[in-house]
Design an enzyme around this catalytic site. Structure first.
Site, PDB file in Angstrom:
ATOM      1  N   ARG A  42      -0.399  -0.532  -8.804  1.00 19.38           N
ATOM      2  CA  ARG A  42      -1.818  -0.227  -8.560  1.00 19.38           C
ATOM      3  C   ARG A  42      -1.929   1.299  -8.490  1.00 19.38           C
ATOM      4  O   ARG A  42      -1.283   1.927  -7.660  1.00 19.38           O
ATOM      5  CB  ARG A  42      -2.265  -0.837  -7.238  1.00 19.38           C
ATOM      6  CG  ARG A  42      -3.729  -0.541  -6.904  1.00 19.38           C
ATOM      7  CD  ARG A  42      -3.955  -0.475  -5.398  1.00 19.38           C
ATOM      8  NE  ARG A  42      -3.724  -1.744  -4.765  1.00 19.38           N
ATOM      9  CZ  ARG A  42      -3.307  -1.841  -3.489  1.00 19.38           C
ATOM     10  NH1 ARG A  42      -3.069  -0.782  -2.766  1.00 19.38           N
ATOM     11  NH2 ARG A  42      -3.101  -3.021  -2.974  1.00 19.38           N
TER      12      ARG A  42
ATOM     13  N   ASP B  13       0.851  -1.203   0.000  1.00 19.31           N
ATOM     14  CA  ASP B  13       0.000   0.000   0.000  1.00 19.31           C
ATOM     15  C   ASP B  13       0.879   1.242   0.000  1.00 19.31           C
ATOM     16  O   ASP B  13       2.028   1.200   0.434  1.00 19.31           O
ATOM     17  CB  ASP B  13      -0.837   0.048   1.289  1.00 19.31           C
ATOM     18  CG  ASP B  13      -2.033  -0.881   1.259  1.00 19.31           C
ATOM     19  OD1 ASP B  13      -2.288  -1.495   0.207  1.00 19.31           O
ATOM     20  OD2 ASP B  13      -2.693  -0.996   2.300  1.00 19.31           O
TER      21      ASP B  13
HETATM   22  P1  FDA Z   1     -13.711   9.271  -6.148  1.00 17.48           P
HETATM   23  O1  FDA Z   1     -13.386   9.515  -4.702  1.00 17.48           O
HETATM   24  O2  FDA Z   1     -13.598  10.412  -7.094  1.00 17.48           O
HETATM   25  O3  FDA Z   1     -15.128   8.627  -6.230  1.00 17.48           O
HETATM   26  C1  FDA Z   1     -15.771   8.327  -7.457  1.00 17.48           C
HETATM   27  C2  FDA Z   1     -17.102   7.671  -7.151  1.00 17.48           C
HETATM   28  O4  FDA Z   1     -16.857   6.378  -6.553  1.00 17.48           O
HETATM   29  C3  FDA Z   1     -17.949   8.417  -6.120  1.00 17.48           C
HETATM   30  O5  FDA Z   1     -18.749   9.391  -6.714  1.00 17.48           O
HETATM   31  C4  FDA Z   1     -18.754   7.285  -5.527  1.00 17.48           C
HETATM   32  O6  FDA Z   1     -19.822   6.951  -6.367  1.00 17.48           O
HETATM   33  C5  FDA Z   1     -17.790   6.137  -5.509  1.00 17.48           C
HETATM   34  N1  FDA Z   1     -17.053   6.066  -4.212  1.00 17.48           N
HETATM   35  C6  FDA Z   1     -15.760   6.407  -3.987  1.00 17.48           C
HETATM   36  N2  FDA Z   1     -15.422   6.189  -2.697  1.00 17.48           N
HETATM   37  C7  FDA Z   1     -16.542   5.717  -2.102  1.00 17.48           C
HETATM   38  C8  FDA Z   1     -16.850   5.321  -0.761  1.00 17.48           C
HETATM   39  N3  FDA Z   1     -15.941   5.361   0.208  1.00 17.48           N
HETATM   40  N4  FDA Z   1     -18.112   4.893  -0.512  1.00 17.48           N
HETATM   41  C9  FDA Z   1     -19.047   4.835  -1.493  1.00 17.48           C
HETATM   42  N5  FDA Z   1     -18.814   5.213  -2.766  1.00 17.48           N
HETATM   43  C10 FDA Z   1     -17.584   5.636  -3.077  1.00 17.48           C
HETATM   44  N6  FDA Z   1      -5.329   5.014  -1.197  1.00 17.48           N
HETATM   45  C11 FDA Z   1      -4.070   5.274  -0.754  1.00 17.48           C
HETATM   46  O7  FDA Z   1      -3.737   6.425  -0.481  1.00 17.48           O
HETATM   47  N7  FDA Z   1      -3.164   4.232  -0.642  1.00 17.48           N
HETATM   48  C12 FDA Z   1      -3.477   2.946  -0.988  1.00 17.48           C
HETATM   49  O8  FDA Z   1      -2.631   2.048  -0.864  1.00 17.48           O
HETATM   50  C13 FDA Z   1      -4.784   2.687  -1.477  1.00 17.48           C
HETATM   51  N8  FDA Z   1      -5.145   1.434  -1.877  1.00 17.48           N
HETATM   52  C14 FDA Z   1      -6.359   1.243  -2.510  1.00 17.48           C
HETATM   53  C15 FDA Z   1      -6.653   0.015  -3.088  1.00 17.48           C
HETATM   54  C16 FDA Z   1      -7.833  -0.162  -3.793  1.00 17.48           C
HETATM   55  C17 FDA Z   1      -8.143  -1.476  -4.429  1.00 17.48           C
HETATM   56  C18 FDA Z   1      -8.759   0.943  -3.917  1.00 17.48           C
HETATM   57  C19 FDA Z   1     -10.034   0.810  -4.686  1.00 17.48           C
HETATM   58  C20 FDA Z   1      -8.476   2.155  -3.340  1.00 17.48           C
HETATM   59  C21 FDA Z   1      -7.298   2.316  -2.610  1.00 17.48           C
HETATM   60  N9  FDA Z   1      -6.986   3.545  -2.026  1.00 17.48           N
HETATM   61  C22 FDA Z   1      -5.710   3.766  -1.555  1.00 17.48           C
HETATM   62  C23 FDA Z   1      -8.033   4.605  -1.870  1.00 17.48           C
HETATM   63  C24 FDA Z   1      -7.998   5.616  -3.016  1.00 17.48           C
HETATM   64  O9  FDA Z   1      -6.870   6.437  -2.911  1.00 17.48           O
HETATM   65  C25 FDA Z   1      -9.244   6.526  -3.009  1.00 17.48           C
HETATM   66  O10 FDA Z   1      -9.274   7.245  -1.810  1.00 17.48           O
HETATM   67  C26 FDA Z   1     -10.551   5.764  -3.159  1.00 17.48           C
HETATM   68  O11 FDA Z   1     -10.445   4.749  -4.103  1.00 17.48           O
HETATM   69  C27 FDA Z   1     -11.690   6.735  -3.602  1.00 17.48           C
HETATM   70  O12 FDA Z   1     -11.403   7.300  -4.828  1.00 17.48           O
HETATM   71  P2  FDA Z   1     -12.094   6.853  -6.213  1.00 17.48           P
HETATM   72  O13 FDA Z   1     -11.001   6.596  -7.169  1.00 17.48           O
HETATM   73  O14 FDA Z   1     -13.022   5.752  -5.998  1.00 17.48           O
HETATM   74  O15 FDA Z   1     -12.792   8.150  -6.767  1.00 17.48           O
END
Ligand code: FDA
Length: 309
Positions: A183, A133
């Site tokens: 990732r 991570d």
């Molecule tokens: P964004 O936040 O723009 O959201 C887009 C849409 O996705 C939202 O409008 C909503 O519909 C949906 N959504 C997003 N988050 C949601 C929630 N919590 N509940 C409900 N709906 C939600 N970060 C980091 O700093 N270090 C790491 O090692 C990791 N590892 C990691 C692994 C994996 C497999 C994932 C999916 C994510 C991470 N993250 C992470 C977290 C990442 O940085 C980020 O904070 C989240 O994925 C939310 O961002 P989105 O890309 O989903 O887009």
């Protein structure tokens, strides 16, 4: 940064809230939407169910951060060694993702390297893959340095990079030359505008640009994972991959357990490889606050559970 997001990121670092709030039933109930349980057995059962019913593979991660003694780092390592074993015994397509601060990054770089190598070795022995991570920006350089060292010996390892950091494009160039596993995520911590994009639209555009670099380097990279729930962005990446003639099975879309479940299934039906990250453990409060920071609308689930309780 919005007030809601700032508040939840502040709460994720507040030790009084961390001690008190998890004791309330409504908070526990609310977190269960994103976490199948606190034990590795709960996580393994959920992984089995996702694989069997939905053809979705998983990454498992234990929730804990910043251990303070060498003995604690060994406990974490032993926990993950057992988990890697269990994944193998149960025949699951499940990987493991670790935080380096749980393996000794704050204490001693040699200790952390040795713990990490032991886990990478155990994963390799069972033909599995180990993810690292990415944490707050004070750890970015040390995490990437340590990953580079471990990657020389263990091919089946990968690291997470965050599109909100200005530096990531340069980091990616080096990681692609190393034939890494990568990732790509947007980033979950509170970072200063001196080092990270503050607006969602700038971060989204940078994510798309970095995704293009990964697709371009797909022949070199050992594994590519797009970790996001952003359907607009995923659609743009899939279109871009089509235009570049990059096959859909040469990368994965990764999402978090319990988030956008219908989209996970739809993507599987469209021929994408989907992997879900399952978190478990008792130290879930800071992690849960970061999930609320991503989507303050989730607070309605907490409020609903207050009234149900
Ligand atoms: P964004 O936040 O723009 O959201 C887009 C849409 O996705 C939202 O409008 C909503 O519909 C949906 N959504 C997003 N988050 C949601 C929630 N919590 N509940 C409900 N709906 C939600 N970060 C980091 O700093 N270090 C790491 O090692 C990791 N590892 C990691 C692994 C994996 C497999 C994932 C999916 C994510 C991470 N993250 C992470 C977290 C990442 O940085 C980020 O904070 C989240 O994925 C939310 O961002 P989105 O890309 O989903 O887009």
């Amino acid at each position: 940064m919005s007030i809601g997001r700032s508040f939840f990121l502040w709460a994720s670092r507040n030790s009084t809230l961390r001690e008190r709030l998890p004791q309330y039933g409504f908070v526990k109930k609310s977190v269960s939407r994103f976490m199948p349980g606190e034990t590795s057995e709960d996580a393994l059962n959920a992984a089995e169910e996702l694989q069997r019913s939905n053809n979705i593979s998983t990454v498992l991660t234990h929730l804990g951060e910043n251990v303070s003694t060498e003995a604690e780092t060994h406990q974490v390592k032993d926990h993950y060694l057992e988990l890697i074993d269990q994944i193998h015994i149960r025949g699951l397509d499940a990987q493991v993702s670790v935080k380096l601060t749980e393996l000794g990054l704050d204490q001693d770089l040699n200790l952390c390297t040795s713990n990490l190598k032991e886990l990478a070795g155990a994963a390799a022995k069972t033909n599995n893959f180990l993810w690292i991570d990415m944490e707050g920006t004070q750890y970015t350089s040390s995490t990437l340095d340590l990953y580079s060292r471990v990657r020389e010996e263990f091919q089946k390892t990968g690291v997470c990079v965050q599109s909100y950091l200005y530096r990531t494009s340069e980091d990616l160039e080096k990681l692609i030359r190393l034939k890494s596993g990568i990732r790509l995520v947007k980033g979950a911590y509170a970072e200063s505008p001196a080092v990270a994009f503050a607006s969602k639209s700038d971060n989204d555009e940078n994510y798309f640009k970095l995704a293009g670099m990964l697709l371009q380097g797909n022949q070199e990279l050992s594994r590519i994972a797009f970790g996001t729930h952003d359907q607009l962005l995923i659609g743009r990446i899939l279109d871009h991959a089509n235009r570049m003639k990059v096959a859909r099975d040469s990368f994965e879309i990764q999402m978090l357990y319990g988030i956008r479940k219908k989209d996970q299934l739809r993507l599987v039906q469209q021929g994408c490889r989907v992997r879900v990250l399952i978190s478990y453990g008792t130290f879930w409060f800071p992690w849960y606050m970061r999930r609320l920071a991503e989507r303050p609308a989730n607070v309605f689930f907490v409020i609903k559970n207050v009234f149900r309780s």
